[in-house]
Write a protein that holds these residues in place. Structure first.
Motif, mmCIF file in Angstrom:
data_model
loop_
_atom_site.group_PDB
_atom_site.id
_atom_site.type_symbol
_atom_site.label_atom_id
_atom_site.label_comp_id
_atom_site.label_asym_id
_atom_site.label_seq_id
_atom_site.Cartn_x
_atom_site.Cartn_y
_atom_site.Cartn_z
ATOM 1 N N TYR A 142 0.923 -1.262 0.051
ATOM 2 C CA TYR A 142 -0.091 -0.056 -0.072
ATOM 3 C C TYR A 142 0.906 1.271 -0.029
ATOM 4 O O TYR A 142 2.167 1.326 0.372
ATOM 5 N N VAL A 143 0.343 2.465 -0.151
ATOM 6 C CA VAL A 143 0.967 3.615 -0.429
ATOM 7 C C VAL A 143 0.690 4.950 0.705
ATOM 8 O O VAL A 143 1.542 5.290 1.218
ATOM 9 N N ALA A 144 -0.586 4.948 1.042
ATOM 10 C CA ALA A 144 -0.814 6.100 1.804
ATOM 11 C C ALA A 144 -1.066 5.606 3.232
ATOM 12 O O ALA A 144 -0.250 5.734 4.108
ATOM 13 N N VAL A 145 -2.303 4.952 3.606
ATOM 14 C CA VAL A 145 -2.838 4.721 5.025
ATOM 15 C C VAL A 145 -3.366 3.481 5.120
ATOM 16 O O VAL A 145 -4.319 3.275 4.376
ATOM 17 N N LEU A 146 -2.921 2.929 6.224
ATOM 18 C CA LEU A 146 -3.459 1.437 6.470
ATOM 19 C C LEU A 146 -4.454 1.834 7.884
ATOM 20 O O LEU A 146 -3.790 2.544 8.914
ATOM 21 N N SER A 147 -5.672 1.691 7.833
ATOM 22 C CA SER A 147 -6.808 1.957 9.050
ATOM 23 C C SER A 147 -7.149 0.662 9.697
ATOM 24 O O SER A 147 -7.428 -0.215 8.915
ATOM 25 N N ALA A 148 -7.183 0.694 11.066
ATOM 26 C CA ALA A 148 -7.623 -0.679 11.775
ATOM 27 C C ALA A 148 -8.526 -0.342 12.983
ATOM 28 O O ALA A 148 -8.531 -1.016 13.844
ATOM 29 N N GLY A 149 -9.206 0.661 12.843
ATOM 30 C CA GLY A 149 -10.134 1.239 13.801
ATOM 31 C C GLY A 149 -11.670 1.430 13.248
ATOM 32 O O GLY A 149 -11.915 0.856 12.416
ATOM 33 N N VAL A 150 -11.988 2.408 13.932
ATOM 34 C CA VAL A 150 -13.525 2.574 13.720
ATOM 35 C C VAL A 150 -13.672 3.216 12.236
ATOM 36 O O VAL A 150 -14.686 3.105 11.684
ATOM 37 N N ASP A 151 -12.580 3.909 11.808
ATOM 38 C CA ASP A 151 -12.584 4.329 10.461
ATOM 39 C C ASP A 151 -12.688 3.243 9.517
ATOM 40 O O ASP A 151 -13.178 3.211 8.414
ATOM 41 N N ALA A 152 -11.840 2.110 9.795
ATOM 42 C CA ALA A 152 -12.082 0.944 8.959
ATOM 43 C C ALA A 152 -13.331 0.404 9.098
ATOM 44 O O ALA A 152 -13.943 -0.021 7.951
ATOM 45 N N ALA A 153 -13.892 0.157 10.018
ATOM 46 C CA ALA A 153 -15.427 -0.431 10.433
ATOM 47 C C ALA A 153 -16.419 0.621 9.373
ATOM 48 O O ALA A 153 -17.164 -0.201 8.727
ATOM 49 N N VAL A 154 -15.967 1.562 9.365
ATOM 50 C CA VAL A 154 -16.999 2.606 8.508
ATOM 51 C C VAL A 154 -16.899 2.486 7.242
ATOM 52 O O VAL A 154 -17.779 2.253 6.527
ATOM 53 N N ASN A 155 -15.733 2.557 6.854
ATOM 54 C CA ASN A 155 -15.397 1.914 5.314
ATOM 55 C C ASN A 155 -16.021 0.660 4.725
ATOM 56 O O ASN A 155 -16.616 0.619 3.856
#
Length: 305
Positions: A142-155
């Motif tokens: 990946y290039v930008a950002v990995l999310s593993a919290g509530v933002d990932a759940a929203v996605n």
């Protein structure tokens, strides 16, 4: 300008359906500049990636993606770690990689001009990141950002919704996710120690923004050789709602539960108790459930800028 052999992959649904038109325009503009263009677009991402992989092996001079960060993600997984450069015609909803590289967004002619200049100069080497299950022989890039919290759940929830379109879909997804939200249990191992306990948001950032300009890690740079790991402790539902607007300005880092650590490697694991963290997303694409090993690879990707 040098005459180059270019493979072009288009996401026709990018930018609320504008991707197809912009892809056609990009192909026309590149051919008008004398380049040999092979269109590799397909009806689904897997087929497009397979076509692009075969074309890369056949001897392209560069791979060009037309769309948003998801297309950059696809392109990076084909050319990162090789000498083949990646060109980006930013036509998606987020375009956070293009934003970080100061590339034109939603302007095909300007983007093609930047590609041409990049072919002359050889492009810019930037850091890229591998992520996968610990011990995996085939990690994802990946290039930008990995999310593993509530933002990932929203996605993840937003991906299941057909309506409304655009950013309103994510607002609806946030409301739905908050209904049963509880902080997740984490164990995050960094180069200099361990962060463990209940948390709301964990992001491993190579670039400064995600989600179309939200400044999750304002100090992050694509070529500084380090990851910015943003850690937010436990918040209640009202606290989560208040955190998201602060992400737009980057002022969330002043919040009492937020901190940033810098590391070359990050091991993300679920803690021994409490809710399990959601499936992680990187560049807006799902990359798997925890545990995940994240490793920065310096100057692993060359981009035509």
């Amino acid at each position: 300008m040098p005459r180059a052999r270019l493979g072009v992959v288009v996401n026709p649904t990018a930018g609320s359906g504008r991707g197809r038109r912009r892809g056609e325009r990009a192909v026309e503009a590149l051919r008008a500049r004398g380049h040999v263009v092979q269109v590799l677009t397909a009806s689904d991402a897997l087929t497009a990636a397979d076509r692009a992989r075969k074309a890369v092996l056949a001897g392209l001079d560069a791979l060009v993606v037309v769309g948003g960060d998801g297309m950059v993600h696809l392109g990076a997984n084909l050319v990162a770690g090789t000498d083949l450069p990646l060109g980006v015609v930013a036509a998606g909803s987020g375009n956070d990689v293009a934003r970080a590289l100061d590339l034109p967004r939603h302007d095909v002619d300007e983007a093609v001009g930047a590609l041409d200049r990049g072919l002359v100069t050889g492009g810019r080497p930037i850091d890229a990141v591998t992520v996968g299950t610990p011990g995996s022989r085939t990690p994802e890039w990946y290039v930008a950002v990995l999310s593993a919290g509530v933002d990932a759940a929203v996605n993840a929830r937003a991906n299941t919704l057909r309506r409304p379109r655009g950013t309103a879909r994510y607002v609806r997804a946030l409301v739905g996710e908050l209904a049963g939200f509880q902080p997740y249990d984490y164990r995050v191992t960094l180069d200099d120690g361990v962060w463990a306990g209940l948390g709301t948001l964990v992001a491993v950032a190579n670039g400064p923004t995600f989600g179309g300009g939200l400044r999750i890690a304002p100090g992050a740079s694509l070529d500084d050789g380090l990851l910015d790991v943003v850690l937010a402790g436990p918040l209640n539902r009202r606290g989560v709602v208040g955190l998201f607007p602060r992400l737009a300005a980057g002022t969330h880092l002043g919040h009492r539960v937020c901190e940033v650590r810098r590391s070359r490697t990050v091991l993300l694991e679920a803690g021994p108790s409490g809710p399990h963290p959601p499936v992680a997303f990187a560049d807006g694409e799902p990359v798997g459930s925890l545990p995940l090993l994240v490793e920065l690879q310096p100057r692993a990707l060359r981009v035509l800028v």
